[in-house]
Design an enzyme around this catalytic site. Structure first.
Site, short mmCIF file in Angstrom:
data_model
loop_
_atom_site.label_atom_id
_atom_site.label_comp_id
_atom_site.label_asym_id
_atom_site.label_seq_id
_atom_site.Cartn_x
_atom_site.Cartn_y
_atom_site.Cartn_z
N ALA A 106 50.61 35.33 26.13
CA ALA A 106 49.63 34.24 26.01
C ALA A 106 48.21 34.73 26.26
O ALA A 106 47.78 35.74 25.70
CB ALA A 106 50.02 33.08 26.92
N TRP A 131 45.28 33.69 34.62
CA TRP A 131 43.89 33.32 34.93
C TRP A 131 43.69 32.98 36.41
O TRP A 131 42.66 33.33 37.00
CB TRP A 131 43.42 32.19 34.04
CG TRP A 131 41.94 31.93 34.16
CD1 TRP A 131 41.32 30.76 34.46
CD2 TRP A 131 40.88 32.90 33.97
NE1 TRP A 131 39.95 30.92 34.48
CE2 TRP A 131 39.65 32.23 34.18
CE3 TRP A 131 40.86 34.26 33.66
CZ2 TRP A 131 38.41 32.87 34.07
CZ3 TRP A 131 39.63 34.91 33.56
CH2 TRP A 131 38.43 34.22 33.77
N ASN A 132 44.64 32.29 37.04
CA ASN A 132 44.51 32.02 38.47
C ASN A 132 44.42 33.32 39.26
O ASN A 132 43.57 33.48 40.15
CB ASN A 132 45.68 31.19 38.98
CG ASN A 132 45.63 29.74 38.52
OD1 ASN A 132 44.57 29.22 38.19
ND2 ASN A 132 46.78 29.09 38.47
N SER A 133 45.32 34.26 38.96
CA SER A 133 45.32 35.54 39.66
C SER A 133 44.02 36.30 39.43
O SER A 133 43.45 36.91 40.35
CB SER A 133 46.50 36.40 39.20
OG SER A 133 47.72 35.83 39.61
N HIS A 174 49.44 40.67 36.24
CA HIS A 174 49.77 40.27 34.88
C HIS A 174 48.58 39.64 34.17
O HIS A 174 48.69 39.26 33.01
CB HIS A 174 50.94 39.30 34.90
CG HIS A 174 50.62 37.99 35.55
ND1 HIS A 174 50.11 37.89 36.83
CD2 HIS A 174 50.72 36.71 35.09
CE1 HIS A 174 49.92 36.61 37.12
NE2 HIS A 174 50.28 35.88 36.09
N ASP A 196 46.20 18.48 30.61
CA ASP A 196 46.25 19.90 30.31
C ASP A 196 45.95 20.10 28.83
O ASP A 196 46.51 19.42 27.97
CB ASP A 196 47.64 20.44 30.64
CG ASP A 196 47.68 21.94 30.77
OD1 ASP A 196 47.19 22.63 29.86
OD2 ASP A 196 48.21 22.44 31.79
N HIS A 248 49.57 26.30 35.83
CA HIS A 248 48.89 25.07 35.38
C HIS A 248 48.89 24.03 36.48
O HIS A 248 47.86 23.40 36.76
CB HIS A 248 49.59 24.53 34.13
CG HIS A 248 49.48 25.44 32.95
ND1 HIS A 248 48.78 25.12 31.81
CD2 HIS A 248 50.01 26.67 32.71
CE1 HIS A 248 48.87 26.11 30.93
NE2 HIS A 248 49.62 27.06 31.46
#
Length: 482
Positions: A397, A377-379, A374, A122, A24
């Site tokens: 999640a 979302w960033n990855s 995993h 956020d 985040h």
């Protein structure tokens, strides 16, 4: 001359408040730099713990000092310093944010000078929405997860009303979930987060907080239209003012190049010390020959799981670069006792282990041919941008939904969720790197091209960021309650 013409043209003051977690904070720092490049006055609010980690391992202060009007501030997250802040225990932070952080945050906003004209919070921080409403501050919420995951979270109440949640015991996990618009034909029970399997406070909170995302001045997403357009069309029936500005790391890189600044010499927004020696190791490997393995900043594995992955990697015969983060295997510490000799030998021959890697650079390296991830979302976005196909092993999640979209909807890789077996790992590595390599490279290359186009001048994300900046500039605290 009317009052509007007489008003001095000062930059609005925006406060950015991320959830205190690696993924985040990383994406919201990138957003902050994009807004700073546009000339907005920004205050970035970190937890004390997070800010200390950033000071220890990054150049974040020196990187932002060049932006006039930019300031870092900190606030307690309510957890003791020794709390691991990882695994499923991470969810405890939401209780302390409500009981301890929220009143401090309220007081901070009341006394902050200059006043905050816009809160960019956020989207999982329900406390930020509550305080903004109480103080009459316009709020734009930023979901750092995918649009598809956000939409599924929004639909939790609909799934409950349809009798599809909670998932009951050990029922058929391949049962289709049909009450999420746009996902009726492929979303299964096993593709939903673990908290959907129990009717508890977490399920209720996630649902309520996501519904709040659609009630503010706007909803900001780190995605792009060509990737998630179908789901976004459903979301816009509930919130027409959605800003898609991703992939943020690529967007930032593009805007920095426009302003003749550099990104690659700067440190990542990492809570861990980065080991750059892996880049030298990659330089020595053939093109497209290495599988990169990383399970992110929150995943916790058992020693059994670690060894199953490890055997699978060795048995695949492929080169691999594996990030084994400090704390990833807390049950036996990080030393890894009694490692079988064949794992040590195989790793020495064609593997590289590091505690943390400069992931954007790694994924952009020519030696990388695949990513065991995993599905954070960033990855996922970083892999999309570099055209690297994925094997997805989601932990919790939003990651379960992301992995389903990667494999079933976008055709960018394989979904290995709910499995941790050396034979499956070996098979999937070979499927990705050999048997179906050309198929996946065709899909990933096409999507990478679309990602680049959307952040260039005239692209959807480029235009949406400009629209966001203009909308923020038009704000002041008299806009009413949100």
């Amino acid at each position: 001359m009317d009052k509007e013409e007489q008003r001095p043209q000062t930059s609005p003051h925006v406060l950015i408040f991320p959830l205190p977690a690696q993924g985040h904070v990383n994406s919201m720092l990138k957003l902050a730099e994009l807004l700073a490049l546009a000339g907005l006055k920004l205050t970035f609010l970190n937890s004390d713990f997070v800010h200390e980690q950033l000071l220890r391992h990054t150049d974040v202060v020196s990187r932002f000092v060049k932006y006039a009007g930019f300031e870092f501030r900190t606030i307690p997250d309510g957890l003791p310093d020794e709390h691991p802040r990882a695994g499923h225990g991470f969810m405890e932070i939401f209780e302390t944010l409500e009981s301890i952080t929220k009143p401090i945050f309220n007081e901070m906003l009341v006394n902050m000078k200059p006043r905050v004209d816009c809160l960019l919070a956020d989207g999982v921080l329900g406390i930020a929405v509550d305080v903004a409403q109480e103080l009459g501050i316009p709020i734009i919420q930023f979901r750092t997860i995918s649009a598809c995951s956000t939409w599924a979270y929004f639909a939790v109440l609909d799934m409950i009303q349809a009798g599809e949640l909670p998932i009951k015991g050990k029922e058929d996990m391949d049962r289709l979930i049909t009450s999420v618009p746009g996902m009726e034909t492929f979303l299964r029970c096993r593709d939903l987060p673990g908290f959907c399997r129990v009717m508890d406070s977490t399920l209720q909170r996630i649902s309520e907080d996501t519904r709040k995302n659609f009630k503010g001045h706007g909803l900001l997403l780190n995605t792009f239209e060509d990737l998630e357009g179908d789901i976004l069309s459903h979301m816009r029936t509930k919130s027409p003012n959605i800003y898609t500005v991703g992939p943020l790391h690529l967007h930032l890189r593009t805007r920095l190049c426009e302003s003749d600044q550099t990104l690659f010499e700067q440190s990542p927004n990492s809570f861990y010390k980065v080991d750059r020696s892996c880049l030298s190791w990659l330089d020595k490997q053939p093109k497209g020959s290495v599988l990169y393995v990383s399970f992110g900043s929150l995943t916790v594995l058992s020693s059994e799981q670690v060894f199953e992955f490890w055997f699978g990697l060795i048995n695949s015969g492929k080169r691999f670069l594996w990030v084994l983060r400090p704390g990833i295997m807390p049950e036996k510490g990080d030393e890894g006792n009694n490692i079988p000799v064949e794992l040590i030998k195989g790793t020495k021959e064609r593997g590289c282990l590091v505690s943390w890697a400069p992931q954007e650079e790694v994924l952009g390296h020519g030696a990388i041919g695949g990513f065991l991830t995993h599905s954070g979302w960033n990855s996922t976005l970083e892999s999309v941008v570099e055209g690297v196909p994925m094997i997805c092993w989601p932990y919790f999640a939003d990651q379960q939904i992301n992995s389903r979209f990667v494999s079933q909807v976008w055709g960018l890789g394989l979904d290995m969720k709910d499995l941790c077996d050396r034979h499956i790992v070996e098979k999937m590595v070979n499927d990705l790197m050999v048997e179906r390599r050309d198929e996946f490279l065709k899909s990933t290359t096409k999507m990478a091209k679309l990602a680049r186009e959307c952040v260039n001048v005239g692209g959807s994300s480029y235009c949406n960021l400009d629209r966001l900046v203009e909308d923020i500039r038009s704000m002041n605290s008299s806009l009413g309650d949100f």
